[in-house]
Write a protein that holds these residues in place. Structure first.
Motif, PDB file in Angstrom:
ATOM      1  N   HIS A   1       3.279  30.253  78.640  1.00 25.65           N
ATOM      2  CA  HIS A   1       2.694  30.936  79.792  1.00 25.65           C
ATOM      3  C   HIS A   1       3.325  32.305  80.041  1.00 25.65           C
ATOM      4  N   PHE A   2       4.453  32.603  79.387  1.00 28.13           N
ATOM      5  CA  PHE A   2       5.052  33.928  79.530  1.00 28.13           C
ATOM      6  C   PHE A   2       4.665  34.844  78.372  1.00 28.13           C
ATOM      7  N   GLU A   3       3.776  34.327  77.518  1.00 29.32           N
ATOM      8  CA  GLU A   3       3.564  35.028  76.248  1.00 29.32           C
ATOM      9  C   GLU A   3       3.269  36.517  76.424  1.00 29.32           C
ATOM     10  N   HIS A   4       2.472  36.821  77.474  1.00 23.00           N
ATOM     11  CA  HIS A   4       2.096  38.223  77.664  1.00 23.00           C
ATOM     12  C   HIS A   4       3.302  39.070  78.067  1.00 23.00           C
ATOM     13  N   LEU A   5       4.373  38.426  78.513  1.00 20.62           N
ATOM     14  CA  LEU A   5       5.521  39.183  79.012  1.00 20.62           C
ATOM     15  C   LEU A   5       6.640  39.326  77.987  1.00 20.62           C
ATOM     16  N   VAL A   6       6.712  38.336  77.109  1.00 23.68           N
ATOM     17  CA  VAL A   6       7.891  38.276  76.255  1.00 23.68           C
ATOM     18  C   VAL A   6       7.815  39.289  75.106  1.00 23.68           C
ATOM     19  N   HIS A   7       8.876  40.070  74.984  1.00 23.66           N
ATOM     20  CA  HIS A   7       8.958  41.037  73.890  1.00 23.66           C
ATOM     21  C   HIS A   7       9.942  40.510  72.867  1.00 23.66           C
ATOM     22  N   PRO A   8       9.675  40.699  71.602  1.00 22.64           N
ATOM     23  CA  PRO A   8      10.689  40.297  70.631  1.00 22.64           C
ATOM     24  C   PRO A   8      11.945  41.152  70.823  1.00 22.64           C
ATOM     25  N   LEU A   9      13.070  40.535  70.684  1.00 19.33           N
ATOM     26  CA  LEU A   9      14.319  41.272  70.887  1.00 19.33           C
ATOM     27  C   LEU A   9      14.801  41.820  69.540  1.00 19.33           C
ATOM     28  N   SER A  10      14.412  43.030  69.257  1.00 15.27           N
ATOM     29  CA  SER A  10      14.829  43.670  67.999  1.00 15.27           C
ATOM     30  C   SER A  10      16.301  44.045  68.106  1.00 15.27           C
ATOM     31  N   PRO A  11      16.966  44.282  66.958  1.00 14.68           N
ATOM     32  CA  PRO A  11      18.367  44.727  67.038  1.00 14.68           C
ATOM     33  C   PRO A  11      18.538  45.956  67.940  1.00 14.68           C
ATOM     34  N   GLN A  12      17.596  46.900  67.878  1.00 12.18           N
ATOM     35  CA  GLN A  12      17.743  48.096  68.715  1.00 12.18           C
ATOM     36  C   GLN A  12      17.608  47.750  70.193  1.00 12.18           C
ATOM     37  N   THR A  13      16.677  46.838  70.523  1.00  9.81           N
ATOM     38  CA  THR A  13      16.525  46.422  71.922  1.00  9.81           C
ATOM     39  C   THR A  13      17.803  45.746  72.404  1.00  9.81           C
ATOM     40  N   ILE A  14      18.361  44.881  71.556  1.00  8.68           N
ATOM     41  CA  ILE A  14      19.606  44.195  71.926  1.00  8.68           C
ATOM     42  C   ILE A  14      20.717  45.230  72.134  1.00  8.68           C
ATOM     43  N   ALA A  15      20.808  46.163  71.192  1.00  4.12           N
ATOM     44  CA  ALA A  15      21.854  47.206  71.307  1.00  4.12           C
ATOM     45  C   ALA A  15      21.684  47.994  72.609  1.00  4.12           C
ATOM     46  N   ASP A  16      20.448  48.303  72.976  1.00  3.95           N
ATOM     47  CA  ASP A  16      20.204  49.071  74.201  1.00  3.95           C
ATOM     48  C   ASP A  16      20.597  48.274  75.446  1.00  3.95           C
ATOM     49  N   LEU A  17      20.244  46.990  75.456  1.00 10.86           N
ATOM     50  CA  LEU A  17      20.601  46.147  76.616  1.00 10.86           C
ATOM     51  C   LEU A  17      22.123  46.046  76.742  1.00 10.86           C
TER      52      LEU A  17
END
Ligand code: PMV
Length: 325
Positions: free
Chosen positions: A132-148
Motif C-alpha cells: 500500500h506504500f508502493e507509490h511512495l517508496v523509492h529504492p534506496l540507491s547508494p547515492q541516496t543512502i550517502a545523501d541521507l
C-alpha cells in the motif's frame, strides 16, 4: 536478510588513503571500505502503540524517538529515512544498532551505523511487504543512502566533506571531490593495508576545527599544503589504477609529511608510522582526522608479520589487515 519480521543490514568501516583534511577544502581524496569491521542495524516491528524505540547495544542505551535529544544522530537518521521513504515517523518499531568499528578512530563508525540503519529501514519498508506504500517508496540507491547519511554526519562532524558517508554507502574505492559526483575507480593490483590503532580517540570535529583555525591564521601556508595533498591524491589514484604499488607507498609517506606540517600528527601516530616503515612497509601515514586514531601502512604478504610485530612493539592497540581490491 530476514529472520521472521526482523530485517538486518550492515555497513563497513573505511579508511582514507590520501587527502584527509585537504578534502574539506575541496581537494580530491581517496578512501576505501574496510570490511573486517562493521556496523549492524536490526529493524523489527514493535508492539502496537510503542512508537519507535532505538536500542544502542554497545552503549547499553535504549530510548524512544521522543526521548532522544534533538542532536541525537540516530534519531536524525531514523526520522530522515522514514520521511524519505514516505511512511512518516508514526511507526511501531524497535531499531537495534551495534558496531565492531572503533569509535573516533578515523574508521567512519558514525557513518557506518547510520548507513546500516538506512539500509535496514529500507528493507523493512520494501515494496513487497508494504504494497500500500508502493507509490511512495523509492529504492534506496547508494547515492541516496550517502545523501541521507551526510545530514547526520553534520551532527558528528560539523562540516564534513562527505567522503565517509560516500565510501561507506558505495562500499568501493572512491575518488572524492566535495560537491562533485563521486568517481569509483579500479585497483589494478590488489594490495594490503595494515591499520594500526593508537588507542586514542580523536573526535573529527575537534581536529577539523583545529585545522580551520590554523588555516585562518596562515592561509597561504595551508592552501599550499592542501594543494600539494590534492596532487598526491590525484597521483595516488593513477598509481593504484596502474598497479604501481611502490609509488602508492611513496605517496603515502609524502602525504604523511604534509599532515605533519598541518599539525595533525601526534607522538603516538609518529611512533606507529616509524615502526611500520622500519618493519618494511612500502609507506605509512596517519589516516583520518589525526591527533589520535589510526595509521595505515602499505604491506605485502612478505612484510606483513614483521610490520605487525613492529607495530605491536611500538604500542599499537589493535591491528586490522585489509585488502584493497
Ligand atoms: O572521520 P575521519 O576521522 O576519517 O575524518 C574524516 C576526514 C576529514 O578529512 C578530516 C574530515 C572530512 O570531513 O573529510
Amino acid at each position: 536478510m530476514e529472520v521472521g519480521s526482523l530485517k538486518i543490514a550492515y555497513a563497513p568501516g573505511k579508511v582514507i588513503l590520501f587527502g584527509e583534511h585537504a578534502v574539506v577544502y575541496s581537494q580530491p581524496a581517496i578512501a576505501v571500505p574496510v570490511t573486517q569491521v562493521k556496523a549492524r542495524a536490526a529493524v523489527e516491528t514493535g508492539l502496537e502503540g510503542q512508537g519507535i524505540t532505538i536500542v544502542a547495544e554497545d552503549l547499553e542505551q535504549s530510548y524512544t524517538l521522543e526521548q532522544a535529544p534533538p542532536d541525537d544522530a540516530l534519531r536524525a537518521i531514523v526520522v530522515s529515512t522514514l520521511e524519505h521513504i514516505g511512511v512518516g515517523t508514526r511507526q511501531d518499531l524497535t531499531i537495534t544498532v551495534s558496531s565492531t568499528i572503533p569509535i573516533a578512530r578515523g574508521l567512519g563508525s558514525g557513518a557506518a551505523i547510520s548507513t546500516a540503519v538506512v539500509r535496514a529501514l529500507g528493507q523493512h519498508f520494501d515494496r513487497a511487504q508494504y504494497k500500500h506504500f508502493e507509490h511512495l517508496v523509492h529504492p534506496l540507491s547508494p547515492q541516496t543512502i550517502a545523501d541521507l547519511v551526510y545530514e547526520t554526519e553534520k551532527i558528528h562532524h560539523g562540516t564534513p566533506s562527505g567522503i565517509d558517508n560516500t565510501v561507506i554507502a558505495f562500499e568501493k574505492p572512491v575518488y572524492f571531490v566535495r560537491d562533485r559526483k563521486i568517481e569509483i575507480f579500479s585497483v589494478k593490483n590488489p594490495f594490503l593495508l595494515a591499520i594500526a590503532d593508537t588507542g586514542i580517540a580523536s573526535p573529527t570535529k575537534i581536529a577539523v576545527s583545529h585545522v580551520h583555525r590554523a588555516w585562518e591564521r596562515e592561509r597561504e601556508k595551508y592552501d599550499e599544503i592542501f594543494d600539494e595533498i590534492g596532487t598526491i591524491a590525484e597521483m595516488g589514484r593513477q598509481a593504484i589504477e596502474r598497479g604501481e604499488i611502490e609509488a602508492v607507498g611513496r605517496l603515502m609517506n609524502e602525504n604523511h609529511r604534509l599532515l605533519q606540517l598541518m599539525g595533525v600528527s601526534s607522538p603516538e601516530l609518529e611512533g606507529l608510522v616509524e615502526a611500520a616503515r622500519e618493519g618494511g612497509a612500502l609507506g605509512a601515514k596517519l589516516s583520518g582526522a589525526g591527533r589520535g586514531g589510526n595509521i595505515i601502512a602499505l604491506i605485502t604478504q612478505e612484510t606483513r608479520s614483521r610490520v605487525e610485530l613492529m607495530l605491536r612493539l611500538a604500542g599499537a592497540k589493535d591491528i586490522i589487515v585489509t585488502e584493497v581490491s
